[in-house]
Design an enzyme around this catalytic site. Structure first.
Site, short mmCIF file in Angstrom:
data_model
loop_
_atom_site.label_atom_id
_atom_site.label_comp_id
_atom_site.label_asym_id
_atom_site.label_seq_id
_atom_site.Cartn_x
_atom_site.Cartn_y
_atom_site.Cartn_z
N ARG A 88 1.84 4.39 4.87
CA ARG A 88 1.35 4.28 3.49
C ARG A 88 0.42 5.41 3.06
NH1 ARG A 88 0.13 -1.85 1.81
NH2 ARG A 88 1.18 -1.23 -0.06
N PRO A 89 0.93 6.64 3.03
CA PRO A 89 0.08 7.75 2.55
C PRO A 89 -0.11 7.71 1.02
CG PRO A 89 2.29 8.54 3.08
CD PRO A 89 2.27 7.07 3.36
N VAL A 90 -0.97 8.60 0.51
CA VAL A 90 -1.18 8.66 -0.94
C VAL A 90 -0.81 10.03 -1.50
CG1 VAL A 90 -2.93 6.83 -1.11
CG2 VAL A 90 -3.65 9.16 -0.60
N ASP A 91 0.07 10.74 -0.76
CA ASP A 91 0.40 12.10 -1.17
C ASP A 91 0.99 12.18 -2.59
OD1 ASP A 91 2.43 10.65 0.18
OD2 ASP A 91 3.67 12.44 0.32
N LEU A 92 1.79 11.20 -2.97
CA LEU A 92 2.40 11.26 -4.30
C LEU A 92 1.35 11.11 -5.41
CD1 LEU A 92 5.73 9.19 -4.04
CD2 LEU A 92 5.30 11.55 -3.47
N LYS A 98 -1.27 -10.65 -9.22
CA LYS A 98 -2.28 -9.82 -8.53
C LYS A 98 -2.02 -8.33 -8.75
CE LYS A 98 -1.86 -8.72 -3.99
NZ LYS A 98 -2.06 -7.28 -3.70
N ASN A 99 -0.76 -7.93 -8.57
CA ASN A 99 -0.47 -6.50 -8.60
C ASN A 99 -0.54 -5.91 -10.01
OD1 ASN A 99 -0.28 -6.48 -5.88
ND2 ASN A 99 1.97 -6.27 -5.77
N ARG A 148 -6.44 -12.72 0.08
CA ARG A 148 -6.38 -11.53 -0.76
C ARG A 148 -5.41 -11.74 -1.92
NH1 ARG A 148 -4.07 -7.05 2.09
NH2 ARG A 148 -4.09 -6.34 -0.04
N ARG A 163 -6.13 -1.26 -0.27
CA ARG A 163 -5.47 -0.01 -0.59
C ARG A 163 -5.44 0.27 -2.10
NH1 ARG A 163 -1.48 3.63 0.88
NH2 ARG A 163 0.02 3.98 -0.80
N ASP A 181 7.88 -7.48 -1.12
CA ASP A 181 6.81 -8.48 -0.99
C ASP A 181 7.34 -9.90 -0.84
OD1 ASP A 181 4.91 -6.55 -1.09
OD2 ASP A 181 4.24 -6.95 -3.14
N CYS A 215 -3.36 -3.64 3.71
CA CYS A 215 -2.35 -4.12 4.65
C CYS A 215 -1.91 -3.00 5.58
CB CYS A 215 -1.13 -4.64 3.90
SG CYS A 215 -1.41 -6.22 3.11
C1 UD1 Z 1 2.64 -1.78 -4.40
C2 UD1 Z 1 2.21 -3.22 -4.27
C3 UD1 Z 1 2.72 -3.82 -2.96
C4 UD1 Z 1 4.23 -3.62 -2.85
C5 UD1 Z 1 4.62 -2.17 -3.09
C6 UD1 Z 1 6.12 -1.96 -3.17
C7 UD1 Z 1 0.11 -3.30 -5.41
C8 UD1 Z 1 -1.37 -3.50 -5.32
N1 UD1 Z 1 0.76 -3.29 -4.27
O1 UD1 Z 1 2.04 -1.07 -3.33
O2 UD1 Z 1 2.39 -5.20 -2.94
O3 UD1 Z 1 4.65 -4.01 -1.57
O4 UD1 Z 1 4.07 -1.71 -4.34
O5 UD1 Z 1 6.70 -2.78 -4.12
O6 UD1 Z 1 0.66 -3.20 -6.50
N2 UD1 Z 1 4.34 6.20 -0.39
C9 UD1 Z 1 4.19 7.48 0.07
N3 UD1 Z 1 3.28 8.27 -0.58
C10 UD1 Z 1 2.55 7.84 -1.65
C11 UD1 Z 1 2.72 6.53 -2.10
C12 UD1 Z 1 3.63 5.73 -1.45
O7 UD1 Z 1 4.84 7.91 1.02
O8 UD1 Z 1 1.74 8.60 -2.18
C13 UD1 Z 1 5.34 5.31 0.27
C14 UD1 Z 1 4.73 4.08 0.90
O9 UD1 Z 1 4.27 4.33 2.21
C15 UD1 Z 1 5.92 3.13 0.87
C16 UD1 Z 1 6.64 3.51 -0.42
O10 UD1 Z 1 6.18 4.80 -0.75
O11 UD1 Z 1 6.77 3.36 1.97
C17 UD1 Z 1 6.38 2.60 -1.61
O12 UD1 Z 1 5.01 2.42 -1.76
P1 UD1 Z 1 4.34 2.12 -3.17
O13 UD1 Z 1 5.41 1.74 -4.15
O14 UD1 Z 1 3.45 3.25 -3.54
O15 UD1 Z 1 3.47 0.85 -2.85
P2 UD1 Z 1 2.01 0.52 -3.35
O16 UD1 Z 1 1.80 0.99 -4.74
O17 UD1 Z 1 1.03 0.91 -2.31
#
Ligand code: UD1
Length: 447
Positions: free
Chosen positions: A149-153, A48-49, A427, A120, A335, A144
């Protein structure tokens, strides 16, 4: 590009078929009767991912992208198809796992709240849309509810490629400079799977060189990078923490077979740990699961690889309690944390699980405790003391992996377990009822 003769070209009919399939079945609960041993074979689906990111990559080219081993039955795949459809991409998903996505013309640069809130991963359209179309508006994502889970990065990375980003009315609005994105240096303060993928895709069409430092190394990212290379991208360092991308003028269509789902594989491995029996998991990649296999073996399971298949066995003796800590790849996957915890509930002794990737990812704990588990959480660690038995109960699924942990617990609990809100499960687990039923489980969807 050589088209694969097996792959279909999208037609209005197939796209329509997807849309009508998306409607919920109305069966929102799962009934599991415990007490089975699991014996037989399960064919593992495509990851899926990885699939979701490949689908977003279709936005980078005006030629069709053919994907094989696609988990077309997953709700997340259907949801993302709707998002992409909205942007002008035709999507054909076939039941045999072949998909064709064609972004001939991008007709909208807006991914609206109504679609994005469900998942997300929709935020991953941001990078490719911006790179190809010069602008993108994406609603802040849902999905989820595990931690903030922000998207700042993602946003900082795109800014490093020259994008102007504003947040307005719950939307991220991004615009590339005149002449398009430009290569840059992106230094992530910590590892993010999604941000690495978003920037990697955006950088394929940016002018010049992009270096991503502290990049994620997950197999799904390597798979995505390999597909992008087939599409004409220039990428080096996949699978390491430094990825370098040389931007190219345009990408073209390609055919790619998606890697097997290591999380689905690991989930069924934990199921055997809990229920006992012997499962042969077919069409998978055990080398992606080293961090799971070591503690499973330490706990007492027998695991044998045979090419792309793996046989997992537990006969008789209880599993021993072991400790694990989740980390970015190649560490233990977050996961699989909930499933491993469900497995430990019946262990001999105790095990400790530390969650370092997400905050607030222990929402399955109270539900497992309702079934008789003995788990204490302190900050980001949980101690699981093995109990003699779990008892069936009515429980609530809270996120994708938490839901499947409750299914696993139900398979071994005395009596009946009813799991509410199983849309989370749909999902990410393709044909889970059919797959588990075929190996001896008593499980059905109910209203
Ligand atoms: C992806 C996977 C998810 C998995 C996760 C970690 C998909 C669709 N989902 O999620 O199943 O659990 O990797 O292996 O591939 N973070 C920030 N800012 C950001 C981005 C992330 O603070 O801009 C934090 C998140 O809140 C979290 C950590 O970074 O604590 C890791 O998240 P991330 O690796 O980005 O997970 P996803 O890509 O959302």
């Amino acid at each position: 590009m050589m088209a694969n003769p097996k792959t279909p070209t999208p037609t209005a009919d197939t796209v329509e078929l997807i849309k009508s399939d998306v409607k919920p079945s109305g069966l929102e609960k799962m009934r599991v009767v415990g007490g089975c041993r699991l014996n037989g074979k399960i064919k593992v689906s495509g990851a899926k991912n990885a699939a979701l990111k490949h689908m977003c990559a279709a936005l980078l080219t005006d030629e069709p992208l053919h994907l094989e081993n696609m988990p077309t039955g997953l709700m997340d795949v259907r949801t993302l198809s709707e998002v992409l459809n909205h942007l002008g991409v035709t999507v054909a998903l076939r039941q045999d796992g072949i998909a064709t996505l064609h972004a001939g013309t991008i007709t909208s640069h807006v991914a609206p709240y109504d679609l994005v809130r469900k998942m997300r991963a929709s935020v991953i359209v941001l990078g490719p849309l911006l790179a190809r179309h010069g602008k993108a508006e994406v609603s802040l994502p849902g999905g989820c509810t595990i931690g903030a889970r922000p998207v700042d990065l993602h946003l900082k990375g795109l800014e490093a490629l020259g994008a102007k980003i504003t947040l307005e009315g719950g939307y991220v609005k991004a615009e590339a400079p005149e002449g398009g994105l430009v290569g840059g240096e992106v230094n992530f303060p910590f590892v993010s799977v999604g941000a690495t993928e978003n920037i990697m895709m955006a950088a394929t069409l940016a002018k010049g060189e992009t270096i991503i430092r502290n990049a994620a190394r997950e197999p799904e990212i390597v798979d995505q990078g390999e597909a992008l290379i087939k599409m004409g991208a220039k990428i080096e360092g996949l699978g390491t923490s430094e990825i370098t991308i040389q931007g190219v003028e345009r990408l073209h269509g390609a055919t790619h077979s998606i890697v097997p789902d290591r999380i689905e594989t690991g989930t069924y491995m934990c199921a055997v740990g809990l229920c006992g029996g012997e499962l042969r998991l077919e069409n998978t990649r055990i080398d992606f699961l080293t961090a799971l296999i070591a503690p499973l073996k330490e706990a007492g399971m027998d695991i044998q690889q045979d090419g792309n298949d793996v046989t997992v066995k537990r006969n008789g003796a209880k599993l021993k309690g072991v400790d694990i800590m989740t980390e970015p790849y190649p560490g233990f996957p977050t996961d699989l944390q909930a499933q491993f915890m469900a497995m430990m509930t019946l262990c001999d002794g105790a095990g400790m699980i530390s969650e370092t990737v997400f905050e607030n990812r222990f929402m399955h704990v109270p539900e497992l405790c309702r079934m008789g588990a003995d788990i204490t959480v302190k900050s980001n660690s949980a101690i699981i003391r093995g109990v003699e038995k779990l008892k069936g109960a009515e429980v609530m699924a809270t996120d994708l992996r938490a839901s499947v942990a409750l299914v696993l617990a139900g398979l071994v609990a005395d009596g009946e377990t009813i799991i509410n809100r199983i849309y989370h499960l749909d999902r990410g687990y393709e044909n889970i009822v059919e797959k588990l039923t075929a190996v001896g489980a008593q499980i059905e969807r109910i209203r």
